[in-house]
Scaffold this motif. Sequence first.
Motif, mmCIF file in Angstrom:
data_model
loop_
_atom_site.group_PDB
_atom_site.id
_atom_site.type_symbol
_atom_site.label_atom_id
_atom_site.label_comp_id
_atom_site.label_asym_id
_atom_site.label_seq_id
_atom_site.Cartn_x
_atom_site.Cartn_y
_atom_site.Cartn_z
ATOM 1 N N TYR B 101 36.596 -10.589 41.115
ATOM 2 C CA TYR B 101 36.468 -9.290 40.454
ATOM 3 C C TYR B 101 36.675 -8.117 41.424
ATOM 4 O O TYR B 101 36.829 -6.984 40.989
ATOM 5 C CB TYR B 101 35.081 -9.140 39.814
ATOM 6 C CG TYR B 101 34.868 -9.959 38.565
ATOM 7 C CD1 TYR B 101 35.119 -9.412 37.308
ATOM 8 C CD2 TYR B 101 34.400 -11.259 38.637
ATOM 9 C CE1 TYR B 101 34.899 -10.158 36.160
ATOM 10 C CE2 TYR B 101 34.188 -12.014 37.494
ATOM 11 C CZ TYR B 101 34.434 -11.454 36.255
ATOM 12 O OH TYR B 101 34.220 -12.178 35.122
ATOM 13 N N ILE B 109 31.565 -5.414 36.911
ATOM 14 C CA ILE B 109 32.010 -6.726 36.433
ATOM 15 C C ILE B 109 32.028 -6.755 34.907
ATOM 16 O O ILE B 109 32.991 -7.175 34.283
ATOM 17 C CB ILE B 109 31.084 -7.829 36.970
ATOM 18 C CG1 ILE B 109 31.251 -7.944 38.483
ATOM 19 C CG2 ILE B 109 31.379 -9.167 36.318
ATOM 20 C CD1 ILE B 109 30.180 -8.757 39.149
ATOM 21 N N GLN B 110 30.932 -6.233 34.324
ATOM 22 C CA GLN B 110 30.841 -6.213 32.869
ATOM 23 C C GLN B 110 31.978 -5.373 32.274
ATOM 24 O O GLN B 110 32.590 -5.751 31.283
ATOM 25 C CB GLN B 110 29.485 -5.635 32.452
ATOM 26 C CG GLN B 110 28.898 -6.319 31.235
ATOM 27 C CD GLN B 110 27.730 -7.207 31.628
ATOM 28 O OE1 GLN B 110 26.941 -6.847 32.484
ATOM 29 N NE2 GLN B 110 27.626 -8.355 31.011
ATOM 30 N N GLN B 112 34.916 -4.771 33.581
ATOM 31 C CA GLN B 112 36.197 -5.472 33.688
ATOM 32 C C GLN B 112 36.332 -6.533 32.606
ATOM 33 O O GLN B 112 37.394 -6.727 32.028
ATOM 34 C CB GLN B 112 36.324 -6.131 35.058
ATOM 35 C CG GLN B 112 36.522 -5.134 36.174
ATOM 36 C CD GLN B 112 36.769 -5.847 37.489
ATOM 37 O OE1 GLN B 112 37.501 -6.825 37.538
ATOM 38 N NE2 GLN B 112 36.163 -5.368 38.552
ATOM 39 N N ASP B 113 35.215 -7.245 32.338
ATOM 40 C CA ASP B 113 35.247 -8.283 31.307
ATOM 41 C C ASP B 113 35.528 -7.683 29.943
ATOM 42 O O ASP B 113 36.344 -8.200 29.172
ATOM 43 C CB ASP B 113 33.902 -9.026 31.266
ATOM 44 C CG ASP B 113 33.880 -10.202 32.217
ATOM 45 O OD1 ASP B 113 34.941 -10.475 32.815
ATOM 46 O OD2 ASP B 113 32.828 -10.827 32.375
ATOM 47 N N GLN B 116 39.110 -6.625 29.603
ATOM 48 C CA GLN B 116 39.986 -7.774 29.408
ATOM 49 C C GLN B 116 39.938 -8.234 27.956
ATOM 50 O O GLN B 116 40.953 -8.538 27.347
ATOM 51 C CB GLN B 116 39.545 -8.902 30.331
ATOM 52 C CG GLN B 116 40.625 -9.940 30.546
ATOM 53 C CD GLN B 116 40.160 -11.008 31.535
ATOM 54 O OE1 GLN B 116 39.133 -10.857 32.180
ATOM 55 N NE2 GLN B 116 40.910 -12.065 31.643
#
Lengths: 492, 131
Positions: B101, B109-110, B112-113, B116
């Motif tokens: 990440y 991180i959250q 980016q998820d 996506q």
Amino acid sequence: MIAHLPILQVIIPLMAAPICLMLKRAQLVWLFSLIASGLAFAISILLLQQVMTSGVISYELGGWQAPWGIEYRIDKLNAFLLLIVSGISTVVLFAAQTSIEKEIPKNKHVYFYILYLLSLTGMLGIVATGDAFNVFVFLEISSLSAYALIAMGKNRQALWASYQYLIMGTIGATFILIGIGLIYQMTGTLNMYDLSQRLPEVAQTRTVFAAFAFVIVGVCLKLAMFPLHLWLPNAYAYAPSIVTAFFAATATKVAVYLLIRFTFSVFGLSFSFTTVPLQTLFMALGLIGIFAASTSAIYQRNVKHLFAYSSIAQIGYMIVGFSLSTVTGLTATLLHLFNHALMKGAIFLALAAVIYRVGNIELNNLRGLGRQMPLTMAAIVIGGLSLIGVPLTVGFVSKWYLLMALIEQGWWPVAVLILLGSMLAVVYVWRIVEAAYFKAPLDNSSPVKEAPMSFLIPIWTLIIANIYFGIDTRLSVQVAEAAAQSLFGVSL
Amino acid sequence: MLMDLFNHWVVITLMMSGLYIVIAHGNLIKKIVGLSVFQTSVFIFYISMAKVDGGTAPILADDIVQYSNPLPHVLILTAIVVGIATTALGLSLVVRIKEAYGSIEEESIQQQDNQQQDNNAHAKRKQEEEA
């Protein structure tokens, strides 16, 4: 040899794990793990037979006498659980070689089997042991290998899911450790049978209440009971498919076993349900869990996510049965443990087959698969029907017993809610059927072949078991009933 | 009274601060630190439980009559090993998360998820429209 079965059950997979490291070749390692797991399964069958005919088996580790040494104590309840865990593990492992081919890089295959065997060891150990601290040790063996297995998933989300599970799982396990410490402080023993004898004397102390709270919250974290379920959906969805099939069918079951063991045997029925208002609390949380998780399942695009939420809902049913604290209620819970392992094992294996062929598991990827992978999709549909609780499947048997248990106690409104909850299952299973059978495949998708035999054999073994135990309920009901009765009779 | 239970006060303080760090911090390494503090508090709890007033170390010798309970020490040795394994595994996961990440902050991180996921959903809708 026969006298040593309880320890062999746990030690065979434990010893097999390091030997795998020496075998090196992935194919050989697969065969070896399959044999180890198969042996564990055979032993569990022998143990169950022995327990059903001649009663509780007590095995003293290293010959040290019971309250001082560690004791493995196999009664009907553990024997039943050992059978479920080792059986599912063997069937799932059969498909492992083909499935991990596409999901895990080649140089990690050997490690995969080692972790798998360690995780199996942990679960079998938790169930077999009669020592409270030993439970914690095995819990950590199974959890640590579980975190590593989940992190092996293809996408980077697997790492994040594994990390979150690690945090939640460690907090849960440490809570259990604190609880065990507190009861050790009060009684001076760690042996579960001894604890059940000594705890009533000191039951009315604040220390024991605190111990009970710590243990219950810790175990509920592990079994992903609503509202402590947040780690589960991502962990199941992003783990390698084989790992999902194995864990969905066994890991939460082992945690439910721990819950039953601690409340019924160690703390005792009167403490858990009369002194502490566990019934109202668990009944409410179980029901909310069924509805919240089933509703979330309906809105998922990823099919693995969908069934992960459905698992949380199914745990809700087990909790409701458990909360009744009657023989029929507990029988329903134990039956559902067994049946849910069969359904979810079959469904997640079938999903693994779809991933093997298609590569993705969004609802859209299922389009047209009804014709292209008829046997695999049929398995998912039968598994889904079983989840709903359609007659002639195992799901019907456990729902039936649960409803009987509720009506027996006059909990009519809850019985109605349980039926409504099953209707939600109809909705999410229908979404899959609709995609697979009634929608044309996407134009740009290439045609796929039926799953290879290495998938179809284990999937259909479980599906046939799903139907067989739905019609001939003698074996499962007899064992579950006997186990439930023994928990209500003389404890342990 | 307060001093009698000194060890227990230490245990509770460490336990709560550990849990607080795990919950409140977004940095993944700090979370692991919190987790370790939390686990350590339990070790101290077990060790204090084993202490017998006026007891010595549990050694088999003629002149020793009263000694501390050795069992919790043994138990906690096991728990320490488990704790090390957990910390090591957790930290190695953080290393791989950083590689995948490019961040070790929970929020990023959250984000980016989610991004996506949105992209995937968008692509899918397009695909469906074309179909």
